[in-house]
Design an enzyme around this catalytic site. Structure first.
Site, PDB file in Angstrom:
ATOM      1  N   ARG A 176       0.747  -1.170  -0.219  1.00  0.00           N
ATOM      2  CA  ARG A 176      -0.355  -0.038  -0.024  1.00  0.00           C
ATOM      3  C   ARG A 176       0.890   1.252   0.075  1.00  0.00           C
ATOM      4  O   ARG A 176       0.801   2.194  -0.893  1.00  0.00           O
ATOM      5  CB  ARG A 176      -0.845   0.170   1.092  1.00  0.00           C
ATOM      6  CG  ARG A 176      -1.558   1.255   1.315  1.00  0.00           C
ATOM      7  CD  ARG A 176      -2.880   1.251   2.051  1.00  0.00           C
ATOM      8  NE  ARG A 176      -3.062   0.263   3.465  1.00  0.00           N
ATOM      9  CZ  ARG A 176      -2.119   0.515   4.401  1.00  0.00           C
ATOM     10  NH1 ARG A 176      -1.416   1.665   4.666  1.00  0.00           N
ATOM     11  NH2 ARG A 176      -2.275  -0.202   5.478  1.00  0.00           N
ATOM     12  N   TYR A 232     -16.502  16.542 -14.982  1.00  0.00           N
ATOM     13  CA  TYR A 232     -17.122  15.186 -14.784  1.00  0.00           C
ATOM     14  C   TYR A 232     -18.175  14.895 -13.759  1.00  0.00           C
ATOM     15  O   TYR A 232     -18.071  15.498 -12.721  1.00  0.00           O
ATOM     16  CB  TYR A 232     -15.779  14.370 -14.584  1.00  0.00           C
ATOM     17  CG  TYR A 232     -16.263  12.670 -14.746  1.00  0.00           C
ATOM     18  CD1 TYR A 232     -16.656  12.023 -15.812  1.00  0.00           C
ATOM     19  CD2 TYR A 232     -16.128  12.192 -13.234  1.00  0.00           C
ATOM     20  CE1 TYR A 232     -16.817  10.610 -15.705  1.00  0.00           C
ATOM     21  CE2 TYR A 232     -16.409  10.624 -13.279  1.00  0.00           C
ATOM     22  CZ  TYR A 232     -16.613   9.926 -14.421  1.00  0.00           C
ATOM     23  OH  TYR A 232     -17.040   8.683 -14.529  1.00  0.00           O
ATOM     24  N   ASP A 258      -7.961  18.434 -14.233  1.00  0.00           N
ATOM     25  CA  ASP A 258      -8.164  17.124 -14.541  1.00  0.00           C
ATOM     26  C   ASP A 258      -7.723  17.167 -15.971  1.00  0.00           C
ATOM     27  O   ASP A 258      -8.626  17.813 -16.873  1.00  0.00           O
ATOM     28  CB  ASP A 258      -9.554  16.949 -14.276  1.00  0.00           C
ATOM     29  CG  ASP A 258     -10.044  15.530 -14.727  1.00  0.00           C
ATOM     30  OD1 ASP A 258      -9.544  14.844 -15.487  1.00  0.00           O
ATOM     31  OD2 ASP A 258     -10.944  14.913 -14.131  1.00  0.00           O
ATOM     32  N   LYS A 297      -8.814   6.088 -19.141  1.00  0.00           N
ATOM     33  CA  LYS A 297      -9.101   6.657 -20.732  1.00  0.00           C
ATOM     34  C   LYS A 297      -8.139   6.520 -21.476  1.00  0.00           C
ATOM     35  O   LYS A 297      -7.609   5.476 -21.724  1.00  0.00           O
ATOM     36  CB  LYS A 297      -9.613   8.277 -20.627  1.00  0.00           C
ATOM     37  CG  LYS A 297     -10.899   8.336 -19.380  1.00  0.00           C
ATOM     38  CD  LYS A 297     -11.839   7.459 -19.538  1.00  0.00           C
ATOM     39  CE  LYS A 297     -12.886   7.490 -18.271  1.00  0.00           C
ATOM     40  NZ  LYS A 297     -13.229   8.816 -17.695  1.00  0.00           N
TER      41      LYS A 297
END
Ligand SMILES: *Cc1c(COP(=O)(O)O)cnc(C)c1O
Length: 393
Positions: free
Chosen positions: A50, A102, A174, A199
């Site tokens: 992690r 978004y 973004d 994407k």
């Protein structure tokens, strides 16, 4: 900064190239949760996945280099990346977001961070003078997309970054729709870059991932702390898939953009189409700004059909171009923002910002453009409701 003068080379050789132990040309998938330590009290380089994993670290170094930042962070999704960035803020703070960000960004602010007393306001970030009047003492950041989703609205990234700096608040971009191949917000002065790597960076519709890049040591330490504390990290295999996807980003985007420019021009002259939104068209909103801050108009196109065309039939009869959420893969996809990606935004807000029920969003793939255009126009003719004038001569 990148060791490579040209980004095409950095895409392939940037970050951490290959494996130092075996000289494998690809970074191996270190599918491990933990690492053996040599002794108590010694600080090992790797202790728990992690906190850090070599495959993920290679991806993080790569995206930092591509965006021109000092540190990169990989998350389990774009939303996990956005959540980590929003976790920088405190109760009482407020974030300004562009009027068509978004849908998930709006939702996480409206339905999750609101509970913790972090507010937001939706503003037209294309108007810098007006934007400045909205910066109250509670406002601690401006989060923009350019082009913004789904109307491909262009915001002047440099101007927002300067405005944020002047008021000592953060500018967050973004950059999902452009990627560092087409636009590098940190070089324009932005503080934080976010990606839904699901994407274009991944590029094959086979991985869900998010990335954050910063160019400031304090911010890097804060994001690293949040990433390790909240734990929404990207796994080794998905990190590998992203590194692999990024290698072909340049050639994919060259073809994507070439196809998008042709499709936008084709749709602009089509009888069924009322309006086309594409930053690469000279009459598009923010055309000159986009030309200055990005390499080209990108890949995403939105358009509206005239009212006498039936949008449901359009989607039903469309072949090759699949009706699906998401974008940025090699295959062409189409979506209906009002009922899909932006459904979480209330109807009234959608109307206010121009996300009408007739709006169609296209993610142009890298298929042969003639095949894509044939399907699009064939579908548009089929859906003509009544008037013979709908038929193309
Ligand atoms: C898809 C998308 C997101 C969310 O990313 P996920 O990987 O789906 O969590 C955020 N911003 C933009 C612009 C997107 O297109």
């Amino acid at each position: 900064m990148s060791a490579y003068k040209n980004i095409e080379s950095a895409l392939i050789h940037g970050g951490i190239y290959g494996d130092e132990y075996t000289k494998a040309v690809n970074v191996p998938i270190y599918q491990t949760s933990t690492y053996e330590q040599s002794g108590i009290g010694e600080t090992p380089k790797w202790e728990y996945s992690r906190t850090g994993n070599p495959t993920r670290a290679a991806l993080e170094a790569l995206i930092a280099e591509l965006e021109g930042g000092s540190a990169g962070f990989a998350f389990a999704s774009g939303m996990a990346a956005i959540t980590a960035v929003l976790s920088l803020f405190n109760t009482g703070d407020k974030i300004i977001i562009s009027s068509n960000v978004y849908g998930g960004t709006f939702r996480v602010l409206d339905k999750v961070f609101n509970h913790f007393g972090i507010g937001y306001s939706i503003e037209d970030t294309t108007n810098i003078a007006e934007l400045e009047t909205k910066i109250t003492p509670e406002v601690k950041a401006i989060l923009i997309e350019s082009p913004a989703n789904p109307l491909l609205t262009i915001t002047d990234i440099g101007a927002v970054a300067r405005l944020a700096a002047k008021h000592d608040i953060l500018s967050i971009v973004d950059n999902t729709f452009m990627t560092p191949y087409l636009q590098r917000p940190l070089s324009l002065g932005a503080d934080i870059v976010i990606h839904s790597a699901t994407k274009y960076l991944g590029g094959h519709s086979d991985v869900v991932a998010g990335l954050v890049v910063v160019n400031d040591e304090r911010l890097a330490r804060q994001i690293a702390f949040i990433q390790n504390s909240t734990g929404g990290v990207l796994g080794p295999f998905d990190s590998f898939l992203l590194i692999r996807g990024i290698k072909t980003l340049g050639v994919r985007l060259d073809r994507h953009v070439e196809n998008a420019q042709k499709a936008a021009e084709f749709l602009s002259s089509h009888k069924a189409v009322k309006k086309v939104y594409y930053p690469g068209l000279p009459d598009a909103q923010g055309y000159d700004i986009n030309k200055r801050q990005a390499k080209n108009g990108g890949v995403m196109i939105s358009f509206e059909l005239y009212e006498n065309y039936d949008i449901k039939k359009f989607f039903k009869s469309l072949k090759l171009v699949a009706l699906a959420e998401s974008l940025g893969g090699v295959e062409s996809l189409v979506c209906h923002p009002a009922s899909m990606t932006h459904a979480s935004i209330p109807y009234e807000v959608r109307q206010k910002v121009g996300i009408t029920d007739g709006l169609i969003r296209l993610s142009i793939g890298i298929e042969n453009i003639d095949d894509i255009l044939l399907r699009l126009s064939g579908s548009a003719i089929l859906i003509c409701r009544r008037e013979p004038s709908c038929m193309r001569s």
